[in-house]
Design a protein around this motif. Structure first.
Motif, PDB file in Angstrom:
ATOM      1  N   PRO A  32      -9.170  42.062  18.312  1.00  0.00           N
ATOM      2  CA  PRO A  32      -9.889  41.219  17.354  1.00  0.00           C
ATOM      3  C   PRO A  32     -10.168  41.944  16.036  1.00  0.00           C
ATOM      4  CG  PRO A  32     -11.068  41.397  19.458  1.00  0.00           C
ATOM      5  CD  PRO A  32      -9.953  42.377  19.491  1.00  0.00           C
ATOM      6  N   THR A  33     -10.175  41.163  14.966  1.00  0.00           N
ATOM      7  CA  THR A  33     -10.540  41.699  13.656  1.00  0.00           C
ATOM      8  C   THR A  33     -12.050  41.537  13.464  1.00  0.00           C
ATOM      9  OG1 THR A  33     -10.297  39.573  12.530  1.00  0.00           O
ATOM     10  CG2 THR A  33      -8.307  40.977  12.705  1.00  0.00           C
ATOM     11  N   THR A  34     -12.584  42.220  12.485  1.00  0.00           N
ATOM     12  CA  THR A  34     -14.001  42.072  12.154  1.00  0.00           C
ATOM     13  C   THR A  34     -14.314  40.627  11.808  1.00  0.00           C
ATOM     14  OG1 THR A  34     -14.150  44.353  11.362  1.00  0.00           O
ATOM     15  CG2 THR A  34     -15.826  42.829  10.563  1.00  0.00           C
ATOM     16  N   ASP A  35     -13.449  39.986  11.051  1.00  0.00           N
ATOM     17  CA  ASP A  35     -13.678  38.582  10.678  1.00  0.00           C
ATOM     18  C   ASP A  35     -13.711  37.665  11.899  1.00  0.00           C
ATOM     19  OD1 ASP A  35     -13.968  39.108   7.973  1.00  0.00           O
ATOM     20  OD2 ASP A  35     -11.862  38.734   7.517  1.00  0.00           O
ATOM     21  N   GLU A  36     -12.886  37.943  12.908  1.00  0.00           N
ATOM     22  CA  GLU A  36     -12.905  37.131  14.130  1.00  0.00           C
ATOM     23  C   GLU A  36     -14.220  37.331  14.894  1.00  0.00           C
ATOM     24  OE1 GLU A  36      -8.175  36.658  15.084  1.00  0.00           O
ATOM     25  OE2 GLU A  36      -9.128  38.603  15.490  1.00  0.00           O
ATOM     26  N   TYR A  37     -14.683  38.565  14.956  1.00  0.00           N
ATOM     27  CA  TYR A  37     -15.983  38.818  15.589  1.00  0.00           C
ATOM     28  C   TYR A  37     -17.092  38.067  14.845  1.00  0.00           C
ATOM     29  CZ  TYR A  37     -14.422  42.707  18.610  1.00  0.00           C
ATOM     30  OH  TYR A  37     -13.826  43.483  19.581  1.00  0.00           O
ATOM     31  N   ILE A  38     -17.064  38.147  13.520  1.00  0.00           N
ATOM     32  CA  ILE A  38     -18.106  37.496  12.725  1.00  0.00           C
ATOM     33  C   ILE A  38     -18.034  35.980  12.874  1.00  0.00           C
ATOM     34  CG2 ILE A  38     -18.903  37.065  10.355  1.00  0.00           C
ATOM     35  CD1 ILE A  38     -18.310  40.048   9.792  1.00  0.00           C
ATOM     36  N   SER A  39     -16.837  35.417  12.892  1.00  0.00           N
ATOM     37  CA  SER A  39     -16.702  33.970  13.119  1.00  0.00           C
ATOM     38  C   SER A  39     -17.319  33.580  14.454  1.00  0.00           C
ATOM     39  CB  SER A  39     -15.229  33.560  13.104  1.00  0.00           C
ATOM     40  OG  SER A  39     -14.699  33.693  11.818  1.00  0.00           O
ATOM     41  N   ALA A  40     -17.072  34.375  15.475  1.00  0.00           N
ATOM     42  CA  ALA A  40     -17.608  34.084  16.806  1.00  0.00           C
ATOM     43  C   ALA A  40     -19.127  34.235  16.836  1.00  0.00           C
ATOM     44  CB  ALA A  40     -16.966  35.002  17.838  1.00  0.00           C
ATOM     45  N   LEU A  41     -19.658  35.244  16.152  1.00  0.00           N
ATOM     46  CA  LEU A  41     -21.115  35.429  16.083  1.00  0.00           C
ATOM     47  C   LEU A  41     -21.770  34.256  15.361  1.00  0.00           C
ATOM     48  CD1 LEU A  41     -21.130  39.226  15.235  1.00  0.00           C
ATOM     49  CD2 LEU A  41     -22.182  38.206  17.273  1.00  0.00           C
ATOM     50  N   ASP A  42     -21.174  33.857  14.257  1.00  0.00           N
ATOM     51  CA  ASP A  42     -21.698  32.736  13.486  1.00  0.00           C
ATOM     52  C   ASP A  42     -21.639  31.443  14.310  1.00  0.00           C
ATOM     53  OD1 ASP A  42     -22.774  31.705  11.034  1.00  0.00           O
ATOM     54  OD2 ASP A  42     -20.818  30.809  10.627  1.00  0.00           O
ATOM     55  N   TYR A  43     -20.526  31.223  14.992  1.00  0.00           N
ATOM     56  CA  TYR A  43     -20.356  30.036  15.821  1.00  0.00           C
ATOM     57  C   TYR A  43     -21.418  30.012  16.918  1.00  0.00           C
ATOM     58  CZ  TYR A  43     -18.001  26.399  18.506  1.00  0.00           C
ATOM     59  OH  TYR A  43     -17.718  25.232  19.171  1.00  0.00           O
ATOM     60  N   TYR A  44     -21.626  31.144  17.574  1.00  0.00           N
ATOM     61  CA  TYR A  44     -22.606  31.215  18.659  1.00  0.00           C
ATOM     62  C   TYR A  44     -24.012  30.914  18.150  1.00  0.00           C
ATOM     63  CZ  TYR A  44     -25.098  32.791  22.793  1.00  0.00           C
ATOM     64  OH  TYR A  44     -25.914  32.847  23.895  1.00  0.00           O
ATOM     65  N   SER A  45     -24.358  31.453  16.987  1.00  0.00           N
ATOM     66  CA  SER A  45     -25.709  31.224  16.462  1.00  0.00           C
ATOM     67  C   SER A  45     -25.937  29.757  16.079  1.00  0.00           C
ATOM     68  CB  SER A  45     -26.006  32.139  15.270  1.00  0.00           C
ATOM     69  OG  SER A  45     -25.231  31.795  14.160  1.00  0.00           O
ATOM     70  N   LYS A  46     -24.881  29.048  15.719  1.00  0.00           N
ATOM     71  CA  LYS A  46     -25.011  27.637  15.338  1.00  0.00           C
ATOM     72  C   LYS A  46     -24.923  26.679  16.528  1.00  0.00           C
ATOM     73  CE  LYS A  46     -23.330  28.211  10.670  1.00  0.00           C
ATOM     74  NZ  LYS A  46     -22.167  28.226   9.797  1.00  0.00           N
ATOM     75  N   HIS A  47     -24.146  27.051  17.556  1.00  0.00           N
ATOM     76  CA  HIS A  47     -23.856  26.114  18.646  1.00  0.00           C
ATOM     77  C   HIS A  47     -24.381  26.559  20.012  1.00  0.00           C
ATOM     78  CE1 HIS A  47     -21.239  23.915  15.902  1.00  0.00           C
ATOM     79  NE2 HIS A  47     -20.733  25.071  15.546  1.00  0.00           N
ATOM     80  N   ASP A  48     -24.826  27.803  20.119  1.00  0.00           N
ATOM     81  CA  ASP A  48     -25.339  28.360  21.368  1.00  0.00           C
ATOM     82  C   ASP A  48     -24.299  28.327  22.495  1.00  0.00           C
ATOM     83  OD1 ASP A  48     -27.347  29.737  22.714  1.00  0.00           O
ATOM     84  OD2 ASP A  48     -28.171  27.913  23.587  1.00  0.00           O
ATOM     85  N   VAL A  49     -23.036  28.387  22.126  1.00  0.00           N
ATOM     86  CA  VAL A  49     -21.927  28.531  23.077  1.00  0.00           C
ATOM     87  C   VAL A  49     -20.897  29.455  22.441  1.00  0.00           C
ATOM     88  CG1 VAL A  49     -22.192  26.272  24.193  1.00  0.00           C
ATOM     89  CG2 VAL A  49     -20.695  26.496  22.231  1.00  0.00           C
ATOM     90  N   PHE A  50     -20.061  30.035  23.286  1.00  0.00           N
ATOM     91  CA  PHE A  50     -19.021  30.918  22.773  1.00  0.00           C
ATOM     92  C   PHE A  50     -17.930  30.124  22.064  1.00  0.00           C
ATOM     93  CE2 PHE A  50     -20.431  33.462  26.564  1.00  0.00           C
ATOM     94  CZ  PHE A  50     -21.085  34.439  25.829  1.00  0.00           C
ATOM     95  N   MET A  51     -17.364  30.727  21.065  1.00  0.00           N
ATOM     96  CA  MET A  51     -16.254  30.118  20.337  1.00  0.00           C
ATOM     97  C   MET A  51     -14.987  30.221  21.181  1.00  0.00           C
ATOM     98  SD  MET A  51     -15.006  31.195  16.553  1.00  0.00           S
ATOM     99  CE  MET A  51     -13.726  30.342  15.703  1.00  0.00           C
ATOM    100  N   ASP A  52     -14.253  29.132  21.261  1.00  0.00           N
ATOM    101  CA  ASP A  52     -12.966  29.108  21.940  1.00  0.00           C
ATOM    102  C   ASP A  52     -11.906  29.195  20.848  1.00  0.00           C
ATOM    103  OD1 ASP A  52     -10.583  28.540  23.215  1.00  0.00           O
ATOM    104  OD2 ASP A  52     -11.401  26.870  24.377  1.00  0.00           O
ATOM    105  N   PHE A  53     -11.318  30.366  20.703  1.00  0.00           N
ATOM    106  CA  PHE A  53     -10.380  30.577  19.603  1.00  0.00           C
ATOM    107  C   PHE A  53      -9.153  29.677  19.714  1.00  0.00           C
ATOM    108  CE2 PHE A  53     -13.025  34.232  18.964  1.00  0.00           C
ATOM    109  CZ  PHE A  53     -12.978  34.425  17.598  1.00  0.00           C
ATOM    110  N   LYS A  54      -8.754  29.371  20.924  1.00  0.00           N
ATOM    111  CA  LYS A  54      -7.589  28.483  21.106  1.00  0.00           C
ATOM    112  C   LYS A  54      -7.870  27.104  20.537  1.00  0.00           C
ATOM    113  CE  LYS A  54      -4.357  29.089  24.817  1.00  0.00           C
ATOM    114  NZ  LYS A  54      -4.150  29.076  26.249  1.00  0.00           N
ATOM    115  N   SER A  55      -9.024  26.531  20.886  1.00  0.00           N
ATOM    116  CA  SER A  55      -9.344  25.173  20.419  1.00  0.00           C
ATOM    117  C   SER A  55      -9.747  25.160  18.951  1.00  0.00           C
ATOM    118  CB  SER A  55     -10.460  24.558  21.269  1.00  0.00           C
ATOM    119  OG  SER A  55     -11.678  25.202  21.024  1.00  0.00           O
ATOM    120  N   GLN A  56     -10.123  26.316  18.399  1.00  0.00           N
ATOM    121  CA  GLN A  56     -10.493  26.400  16.983  1.00  0.00           C
ATOM    122  C   GLN A  56      -9.288  26.740  16.093  1.00  0.00           C
ATOM    123  OE1 GLN A  56     -13.582  25.677  15.734  1.00  0.00           O
ATOM    124  NE2 GLN A  56     -14.141  25.124  17.823  1.00  0.00           N
ATOM    125  N   GLY A  57      -8.122  26.776  16.694  1.00  0.00           N
ATOM    126  CA  GLY A  57      -6.919  27.075  15.910  1.00  0.00           C
ATOM    127  C   GLY A  57      -6.723  28.553  15.664  1.00  0.00           C
TER     128      GLY A  57
END
Length: 123
Positions: free
Chosen positions: A95-120
């Motif tokens: 993973p890149t730093t940006d991917e980690y940050i996207s996942a952290l941001d997603y988790y803080s907004k949705h309270d679930v883990f980001m599914d990179f496959k479904s997010q493109g």
């Protein structure tokens, strides 16, 4: 873990150190939270690690003195932060730093883990 409490780090530095520790040894079992003056996650945002808030007798969070004196906001509890990093590592080989940050941001907004496959994203 090679990160000091109450020392300024860029988020990308914290991610690099903790994600490496997790990939090599699993959860760190460290007692920390991630705090910052900012609530917008970017690689350069300055963050601090400090202990968890305690709970007062009237059920209110009591933040560590350093957090209060520096007017910091809680970004992540350490366990949540590590959970998100570990989840990203389970989905993406390097993973890149940006991917980690996207996942952290997603988790803080949705309270679930980001599914990179479904997010493109990539796998």
């Amino acid at each position: 873990m090679r990160i000091d409490l109450r020392k300024a780090y860029q988020l990308q530095e914290i991610i690099a150190i903790i994600s490496k520790e997790i990939s090599e040894n699993g959860f760190t079992d460290e007692d920390y939270c991630l705090y910052s003056h900012e609530d917008m996650l970017t690689p350069e945002v300055v963050c601090y690690l400090e202990t968890y808030p305690t709970i007062s007798s009237d059920d209110k969070d009591v933040y560590p003195n350093f957090v209060v004196m520096e007017s910091l906001e809680l970004l992540y509890y350490g366990e949540q932060f590590e959970d998100v990093l570990m989840n990203v590592q389970s989905q993406i080989e390097e993973p890149t730093t940006d991917e980690y940050i996207s996942a952290l941001d997603y988790y803080s907004k949705h309270d679930v883990f980001m599914d990179f496959k479904s997010q493109g994203g990539r796998k």
